[in-house]
Design a protein around this motif. Structure first.
Motif, PDB file in Angstrom:
ATOM      1  N   HIS A  64     -23.838  48.264  14.042  1.00  0.00           N
ATOM      2  CA  HIS A  64     -25.253  48.601  13.951  1.00  0.00           C
ATOM      3  C   HIS A  64     -26.107  47.544  14.652  1.00  0.00           C
ATOM      4  CE1 HIS A  64     -29.003  50.191  12.341  1.00  0.00           C
ATOM      5  NE2 HIS A  64     -29.326  48.954  12.017  1.00  0.00           N
ATOM      6  N   GLY A  65     -25.778  46.283  14.459  1.00  0.00           N
ATOM      7  CA  GLY A  65     -26.531  45.218  15.120  1.00  0.00           C
ATOM      8  C   GLY A  65     -26.457  45.326  16.635  1.00  0.00           C
ATOM      9  N   ASN A  66     -25.276  45.616  17.152  1.00  0.00           N
ATOM     10  CA  ASN A  66     -25.127  45.762  18.602  1.00  0.00           C
ATOM     11  C   ASN A  66     -25.867  46.992  19.128  1.00  0.00           C
ATOM     12  OD1 ASN A  66     -23.586  43.450  18.955  1.00  0.00           O
ATOM     13  ND2 ASN A  66     -21.645  44.521  18.660  1.00  0.00           N
ATOM     14  N   LEU A  67     -25.805  48.085  18.372  1.00  0.00           N
ATOM     15  CA  LEU A  67     -26.534  49.292  18.779  1.00  0.00           C
ATOM     16  C   LEU A  67     -28.036  49.038  18.763  1.00  0.00           C
ATOM     17  CD1 LEU A  67     -26.521  52.318  19.482  1.00  0.00           C
ATOM     18  CD2 LEU A  67     -26.535  52.799  17.025  1.00  0.00           C
ATOM     19  N   GLN A  68     -28.501  48.382  17.716  1.00  0.00           N
ATOM     20  CA  GLN A  68     -29.920  48.079  17.611  1.00  0.00           C
ATOM     21  C   GLN A  68     -30.373  47.168  18.754  1.00  0.00           C
ATOM     22  OE1 GLN A  68     -32.206  49.163  14.734  1.00  0.00           O
ATOM     23  NE2 GLN A  68     -33.249  48.849  16.679  1.00  0.00           N
ATOM     24  N   PHE A  69     -29.527  46.206  19.117  1.00  0.00           N
ATOM     25  CA  PHE A  69     -29.816  45.289  20.221  1.00  0.00           C
ATOM     26  C   PHE A  69     -29.946  46.048  21.537  1.00  0.00           C
ATOM     27  CE2 PHE A  69     -28.133  41.937  23.235  1.00  0.00           C
ATOM     28  CZ  PHE A  69     -29.247  41.101  23.172  1.00  0.00           C
ATOM     29  N   THR A  70     -29.079  47.052  21.734  1.00  0.00           N
ATOM     30  CA  THR A  70     -29.150  47.858  22.952  1.00  0.00           C
ATOM     31  C   THR A  70     -30.432  48.675  22.996  1.00  0.00           C
ATOM     32  OG1 THR A  70     -26.730  48.006  23.034  1.00  0.00           O
ATOM     33  CG2 THR A  70     -27.971  49.639  24.300  1.00  0.00           C
ATOM     34  N   TYR A  71     -30.790  49.301  21.876  1.00  0.00           N
ATOM     35  CA  TYR A  71     -32.037  50.063  21.822  1.00  0.00           C
ATOM     36  C   TYR A  71     -33.244  49.181  22.109  1.00  0.00           C
ATOM     37  CZ  TYR A  71     -30.775  54.770  20.299  1.00  0.00           C
ATOM     38  OH  TYR A  71     -30.317  56.056  20.265  1.00  0.00           O
ATOM     39  N   CYS A  72     -33.130  47.904  21.767  1.00  0.00           N
ATOM     40  CA  CYS A  72     -34.233  46.965  21.993  1.00  0.00           C
ATOM     41  C   CYS A  72     -34.139  46.348  23.393  1.00  0.00           C
ATOM     42  CB  CYS A  72     -34.208  45.890  20.918  1.00  0.00           C
ATOM     43  SG  CYS A  72     -35.843  45.220  20.536  1.00  0.00           S
ATOM     44  N   LEU A  73     -33.379  47.005  24.281  1.00  0.00           N
ATOM     45  CA  LEU A  73     -33.216  46.573  25.677  1.00  0.00           C
ATOM     46  C   LEU A  73     -32.719  45.141  25.767  1.00  0.00           C
ATOM     47  CD1 LEU A  73     -36.257  48.281  27.466  1.00  0.00           C
ATOM     48  CD2 LEU A  73     -33.955  49.164  27.009  1.00  0.00           C
ATOM     49  N   TRP A  74     -31.734  44.832  24.908  1.00  0.00           N
ATOM     50  CA  TRP A  74     -30.994  43.571  24.958  1.00  0.00           C
ATOM     51  C   TRP A  74     -31.892  42.341  24.840  1.00  0.00           C
ATOM     52  CZ3 TRP A  74     -30.643  47.423  28.694  1.00  0.00           C
ATOM     53  CH2 TRP A  74     -29.593  48.322  28.506  1.00  0.00           C
ATOM     54  N   GLY A  75     -33.028  42.497  24.201  1.00  0.00           N
ATOM     55  CA  GLY A  75     -33.923  41.376  24.004  1.00  0.00           C
ATOM     56  C   GLY A  75     -34.552  40.828  25.264  1.00  0.00           C
ATOM     57  N   LEU A  76     -34.569  41.639  26.323  1.00  0.00           N
ATOM     58  CA  LEU A  76     -35.034  41.155  27.625  1.00  0.00           C
ATOM     59  C   LEU A  76     -36.532  41.327  27.844  1.00  0.00           C
ATOM     60  CD1 LEU A  76     -32.131  42.494  29.888  1.00  0.00           C
ATOM     61  CD2 LEU A  76     -32.468  40.164  29.041  1.00  0.00           C
ATOM     62  N   GLU A  90     -40.782  45.069  16.424  1.00  0.00           N
ATOM     63  CA  GLU A  90     -40.144  45.623  15.229  1.00  0.00           C
ATOM     64  C   GLU A  90     -38.642  45.796  15.431  1.00  0.00           C
ATOM     65  OE1 GLU A  90     -40.639  49.310  12.049  1.00  0.00           O
ATOM     66  OE2 GLU A  90     -41.388  49.538  14.087  1.00  0.00           O
ATOM     67  N   CYS A  91     -38.240  46.304  16.600  1.00  0.00           N
ATOM     68  CA  CYS A  91     -36.798  46.489  16.812  1.00  0.00           C
ATOM     69  C   CYS A  91     -36.093  45.137  16.948  1.00  0.00           C
ATOM     70  CB  CYS A  91     -36.517  47.391  18.010  1.00  0.00           C
ATOM     71  SG  CYS A  91     -36.989  46.736  19.621  1.00  0.00           S
ATOM     72  N   SER A  92     -36.826  44.095  17.385  1.00  0.00           N
ATOM     73  CA  SER A  92     -36.240  42.749  17.414  1.00  0.00           C
ATOM     74  C   SER A  92     -35.995  42.255  15.991  1.00  0.00           C
ATOM     75  CB  SER A  92     -37.154  41.782  18.160  1.00  0.00           C
ATOM     76  OG  SER A  92     -37.261  42.130  19.520  1.00  0.00           O
ATOM     77  N   HIS A  93     -36.953  42.524  15.092  1.00  0.00           N
ATOM     78  CA  HIS A  93     -36.734  42.211  13.681  1.00  0.00           C
ATOM     79  C   HIS A  93     -35.455  42.893  13.194  1.00  0.00           C
ATOM     80  CE1 HIS A  93     -40.243  40.148  11.757  1.00  0.00           C
ATOM     81  NE2 HIS A  93     -40.849  40.508  12.882  1.00  0.00           N
ATOM     82  N   ALA A  94     -35.257  44.126  13.604  1.00  0.00           N
ATOM     83  CA  ALA A  94     -34.125  44.909  13.089  1.00  0.00           C
ATOM     84  C   ALA A  94     -32.778  44.350  13.545  1.00  0.00           C
ATOM     85  CB  ALA A  94     -34.264  46.364  13.529  1.00  0.00           C
ATOM     86  N   TYR A  95     -32.625  44.041  14.836  1.00  0.00           N
ATOM     87  CA  TYR A  95     -31.297  43.577  15.276  1.00  0.00           C
ATOM     88  C   TYR A  95     -31.023  42.151  14.795  1.00  0.00           C
ATOM     89  CZ  TYR A  95     -32.850  40.968  19.548  1.00  0.00           C
ATOM     90  OH  TYR A  95     -33.409  40.085  20.448  1.00  0.00           O
ATOM     91  N   LEU A  96     -32.055  41.348  14.623  1.00  0.00           N
ATOM     92  CA  LEU A  96     -31.840  39.996  14.121  1.00  0.00           C
ATOM     93  C   LEU A  96     -31.587  40.001  12.610  1.00  0.00           C
ATOM     94  CD1 LEU A  96     -34.474  38.194  16.337  1.00  0.00           C
ATOM     95  CD2 LEU A  96     -31.984  37.965  16.472  1.00  0.00           C
ATOM     96  N   ALA A  97     -32.232  40.919  11.886  1.00  0.00           N
ATOM     97  CA  ALA A  97     -31.931  41.075  10.462  1.00  0.00           C
ATOM     98  C   ALA A  97     -30.481  41.515  10.279  1.00  0.00           C
ATOM     99  CB  ALA A  97     -32.882  42.096   9.834  1.00  0.00           C
ATOM    100  N   ALA A  98     -29.994  42.375  11.156  1.00  0.00           N
ATOM    101  CA  ALA A  98     -28.596  42.805  11.089  1.00  0.00           C
ATOM    102  C   ALA A  98     -27.651  41.631  11.349  1.00  0.00           C
ATOM    103  CB  ALA A  98     -28.346  43.923  12.098  1.00  0.00           C
ATOM    104  N   ALA A  99     -28.012  40.749  12.283  1.00  0.00           N
ATOM    105  CA  ALA A  99     -27.186  39.568  12.558  1.00  0.00           C
ATOM    106  C   ALA A  99     -27.129  38.659  11.334  1.00  0.00           C
ATOM    107  CB  ALA A  99     -27.739  38.816  13.762  1.00  0.00           C
ATOM    108  N   LYS A 100     -28.272  38.467  10.674  1.00  0.00           N
ATOM    109  CA  LYS A 100     -28.291  37.632   9.479  1.00  0.00           C
ATOM    110  C   LYS A 100     -27.458  38.262   8.360  1.00  0.00           C
ATOM    111  CE  LYS A 100     -31.343  35.474   6.094  1.00  0.00           C
ATOM    112  NZ  LYS A 100     -32.665  35.484   5.463  1.00  0.00           N
ATOM    113  N   ALA A 101     -27.580  39.577   8.177  1.00  0.00           N
ATOM    114  CA  ALA A 101     -26.805  40.272   7.149  1.00  0.00           C
ATOM    115  C   ALA A 101     -25.310  40.187   7.443  1.00  0.00           C
ATOM    116  CB  ALA A 101     -27.246  41.731   7.057  1.00  0.00           C
ATOM    117  N   LEU A 102     -24.944  40.274   8.709  1.00  0.00           N
ATOM    118  CA  LEU A 102     -23.538  40.159   9.089  1.00  0.00           C
ATOM    119  C   LEU A 102     -23.010  38.769   8.742  1.00  0.00           C
ATOM    120  CD1 LEU A 102     -21.012  41.271  10.544  1.00  0.00           C
ATOM    121  CD2 LEU A 102     -22.006  40.429  12.687  1.00  0.00           C
ATOM    122  N   LEU A 103     -23.795  37.739   9.036  1.00  0.00           N
ATOM    123  CA  LEU A 103     -23.372  36.376   8.710  1.00  0.00           C
ATOM    124  C   LEU A 103     -23.215  36.202   7.201  1.00  0.00           C
ATOM    125  CD1 LEU A 103     -22.781  33.465   9.515  1.00  0.00           C
ATOM    126  CD2 LEU A 103     -25.250  33.035   9.468  1.00  0.00           C
TER     127      LEU A 103
END
Length: 198
Positions: A64-76, A90-103
């Protein structure tokens, strides 16, 4: 790919008024925490990629974190982390929240526990130094879920100059690349014709 996403994407949900959809619930991040997690995201993913024994929860958070990162255009996109008005914040919040949850989840896995907890300690210390918990924005209290992907707010791009400039520059680069590949005259044919006429 960017044009296809723009053409097919609807406006993303925003705010925390609606409950998150079914799935693994992911706590939100403050604006300050987001900036710190962004610095450690590579380390979190490196640790995750080294895990050989995983379970469905781990895989759902990771994917999910990787998919969210892609939707957010790889943070570019410019301003996606620091600018609350960015359509990509907002989508940056989402992929970074997923990274924190994964950790946090890896800290419960026997094979990853030691390294995950050490990484958490480093992140916590960095957050304290930067006062990350006190830096808030409109998405700081928003919870997320693996059951839904947060898309950028595409319709707002025309009102956010850095995002619009990046989009126009990308389109111009693609047009230029296409023209150089498909639109350039074929000099070899003219040279061959000139030899025949001599």
């Amino acid at each position: 790919m960017l044009l296809a996403l723009l053409a097919t994407s609807a406006q993303a949900h925003s705010g925390s008024s609606a409950p998150p959809p079914p799935g693994i619930q992911i706590p939100g991040l403050t604006h300050g925490q987001m900036a710190v997690i962004a610095r450690y995201r590579g380390d979190i993913l490196d640790l995750a990629q080294r895990q050989t024994v995983t379970d469905p929860t781990f895989r759902r958070l990771y994917n999910h974190g990787n998919l969210q990162f892609t939707y957010c255009l790889w943070g570019l996109m410019p301003g996606s982390l620091g600018d609350e008005q960015s359509p990509f914040n907002e989508c940056s919040h989402a992929y970074l929240a997923a990274a924190k949850a994964l950790l946090a989840y890896m800290a419960t896995m026997p094979a990853a526990e030691r390294e995950a907890k050490a990484l958490i300690s480093d992140i916590d210390a960095d957050m304290v130094r930067s006062g990350a918990s006190w830096i808030l924005c409109q998405f700081s209290d928003e919870a997320f879920s693996t059951g839904a992907v947060i898309e950028p707010r595409w319709r707002e791009m025309v009102f956010h100059l850095p995002s619009l400039a990046a989009l126009l520059a990308t389109i111009a680069a693609l047009i230029g690349a296409g023209w150089s590949i498909f639109g350039a005259p074929r000099g070899g044919t003219d040279w061959g014709n000139s030899r025949k006429s001599v």
